[in-house]
Motif scaffolding. Structure first.
Motif, PDB file in Angstrom:
ATOM      1  N   LEU A  15     -10.288  -7.973  16.097  1.00  0.00           N
ATOM      2  CA  LEU A  15      -9.020  -8.163  16.769  1.00  0.00           C
ATOM      3  C   LEU A  15      -8.559  -9.277  17.188  1.00  0.00           C
ATOM      4  N   ALA A  16      -8.832 -10.109  17.034  1.00  0.00           N
ATOM      5  CA  ALA A  16      -7.559 -11.524  17.052  1.00  0.00           C
ATOM      6  C   ALA A  16      -7.527 -11.408  15.834  1.00  0.00           C
ATOM      7  N   ILE A  17      -7.500 -11.205  14.284  1.00  0.00           N
ATOM      8  CA  ILE A  17      -6.715 -10.932  13.475  1.00  0.00           C
ATOM      9  C   ILE A  17      -5.430 -10.292  13.811  1.00  0.00           C
ATOM     10  N   LEU A  18      -6.036  -9.303  14.391  1.00  0.00           N
ATOM     11  CA  LEU A  18      -4.920  -8.140  14.459  1.00  0.00           C
ATOM     12  C   LEU A  18      -3.923  -9.084  14.852  1.00  0.00           C
ATOM     13  N   ASP A  19      -4.604  -9.654  16.194  1.00  0.00           N
ATOM     14  CA  ASP A  19      -3.673 -10.492  17.036  1.00  0.00           C
ATOM     15  C   ASP A  19      -2.316 -11.549  15.962  1.00  0.00           C
ATOM     16  N   ALA A  20      -3.533 -11.775  15.286  1.00  0.00           N
ATOM     17  CA  ALA A  20      -2.107 -13.208  14.723  1.00  0.00           C
ATOM     18  C   ALA A  20      -1.449 -12.596  13.186  1.00  0.00           C
ATOM     19  N   CYS A  21      -1.269 -11.213  13.321  1.00  0.00           N
ATOM     20  CA  CYS A  21      -0.778 -10.498  12.426  1.00  0.00           C
ATOM     21  C   CYS A  21       0.732 -10.446  12.763  1.00  0.00           C
ATOM     22  N   ASP A  22       2.226  -9.901  11.413  1.00  0.00           N
ATOM     23  CA  ASP A  22       3.397  -9.445  12.760  1.00  0.00           C
ATOM     24  C   ASP A  22       3.402  -8.148  11.550  1.00  0.00           C
ATOM     25  N   VAL A  23       2.577  -7.636  10.839  1.00  0.00           N
ATOM     26  CA  VAL A  23       2.244  -6.273   9.752  1.00  0.00           C
ATOM     27  C   VAL A  23       1.277  -6.051   9.397  1.00  0.00           C
ATOM     28  N   CYS A  24       1.254  -4.190   9.798  1.00  0.00           N
ATOM     29  CA  CYS A  24       0.132  -3.361   9.308  1.00  0.00           C
ATOM     30  C   CYS A  24       0.954  -2.528   8.378  1.00  0.00           C
ATOM     31  N   ARG A  25       0.163  -2.668   7.328  1.00  0.00           N
ATOM     32  CA  ARG A  25       0.326  -1.580   6.458  1.00  0.00           C
ATOM     33  C   ARG A  25      -0.191  -0.569   6.522  1.00  0.00           C
ATOM     34  N   ILE A  26       0.168   0.297   6.151  1.00  0.00           N
ATOM     35  CA  ILE A  26      -0.371   2.042   5.679  1.00  0.00           C
ATOM     36  C   ILE A  26      -0.407   2.383   5.132  1.00  0.00           C
ATOM     37  N   ALA A  27      -1.276   3.069   4.361  1.00  0.00           N
ATOM     38  CA  ALA A  27      -1.515   3.979   2.958  1.00  0.00           C
ATOM     39  C   ALA A  27      -1.283   5.604   3.426  1.00  0.00           C
ATOM     40  N   VAL A  28      -0.326   5.726   2.888  1.00  0.00           N
ATOM     41  CA  VAL A  28      -0.624   7.717   3.283  1.00  0.00           C
ATOM     42  C   VAL A  28      -0.718   8.588   2.127  1.00  0.00           C
ATOM     43  N   ASN A  29      -1.206   9.188   2.164  1.00  0.00           N
ATOM     44  CA  ASN A  29      -1.409  10.171   0.960  1.00  0.00           C
ATOM     45  C   ASN A  29      -0.372  11.319   0.458  1.00  0.00           C
ATOM     46  N   GLY A  30       0.223  10.523  -0.953  1.00  0.00           N
ATOM     47  CA  GLY A  30       1.304  10.641  -1.450  1.00  0.00           C
ATOM     48  C   GLY A  30       0.616  12.671  -1.431  1.00  0.00           C
ATOM     49  N   ASP A  31       2.131  13.239  -2.117  1.00  0.00           N
ATOM     50  CA  ASP A  31       2.240  14.449  -2.260  1.00  0.00           C
ATOM     51  C   ASP A  31       1.948  14.917  -3.939  1.00  0.00           C
ATOM     52  N   ASP A  32       2.422  13.062  -3.840  1.00  0.00           N
ATOM     53  CA  ASP A  32       2.234  13.607  -5.808  1.00  0.00           C
ATOM     54  C   ASP A  32       1.162  12.914  -6.179  1.00  0.00           C
TER      55      ASP A  32
END
Length: 176
Positions: A15-32
């Motif tokens: 959680l401390a790492i998340l607190d220090a980050c400015d951006v979070c990337r999400i990967a969703v399952n693409g339709d292709d």
């Protein structure tokens, strides 16, 4: 994880790492058949031990379409990047802290959007401040229930080795 000596399994440290980050990337399952990765602003909330990540976007778009189709996502955030060059070995590496995991996303109903946005804004502004509700109807707010999460770090401090430090103002591109 191959390098278990770099793993961060402690939830508070993750959680401390998340607190220090400015951006979070999400990967969703693409339709292709390919993952679709999106960098997002985010907020973190822990309720009864359950970690949730909050995101927002417009009310339409590819990301939203893919999440509606399949709510399973992966996420990643990283910070504390530090280029490390060893004079004696003439080698280099990168120091960092990161968190990644998996979970499911739910789209918050209209009556919960403001609370979700406040959690997201709290990540970037420690103090409360007034903001307009005018754009809330044009915003979709997502809540990712974290089902698995792990952290990793690399600082590569080796006693007795010297590390090269770039001169002030050096950006590495002055020779191009």
């Amino acid at each position: 994880m191959i390098r278990s000596d770099r793993e961060i399994a402690d939830r508070a440290s993750q959680l401390a790492i998340l607190d220090a980050c400015d951006v979070c990337r999400i990967a969703v399952n693409g339709d292709d058949g390919f993952p679709y990765i999106v960098p997002l602003n985010f907020g973190v909330d822990v309720e009864d031990g359950q970690v949730h990540l909050y995101f927002h976007s417009a009310n339409r778009g590819r990301k939203l379409d893919l999440i509606v189709r399949d709510a399973r996502v992966a996420f990643e955030a990283d910070c504390d990047h530090n280029f490390i060059f060893y004079d004696s070995r003439m080698s280099c590496t990168m120091g960092y802290r990161s968190v990644m995991g998996q979970g499911t996303v739910e789209i918050l109903p209209e009556e919960r959007k403001r609370a979700g946005l406040e959690i997201l804004m709290r990540h970037y502004h420690a103090e409360d401040f007034p903001w307009s509700d005018r754009l809330v109807p044009a915003t979709t707010v997502y809540r990712l229930k974290v089902e698995r999460m792990t952290g990793k770090f690399r600082d590569n401090v080796h006693p007795g080795e010297t590390r090269w430090t770039p001169p002030a103002g050096w950006n590495g591109f002055d020779k191009l």
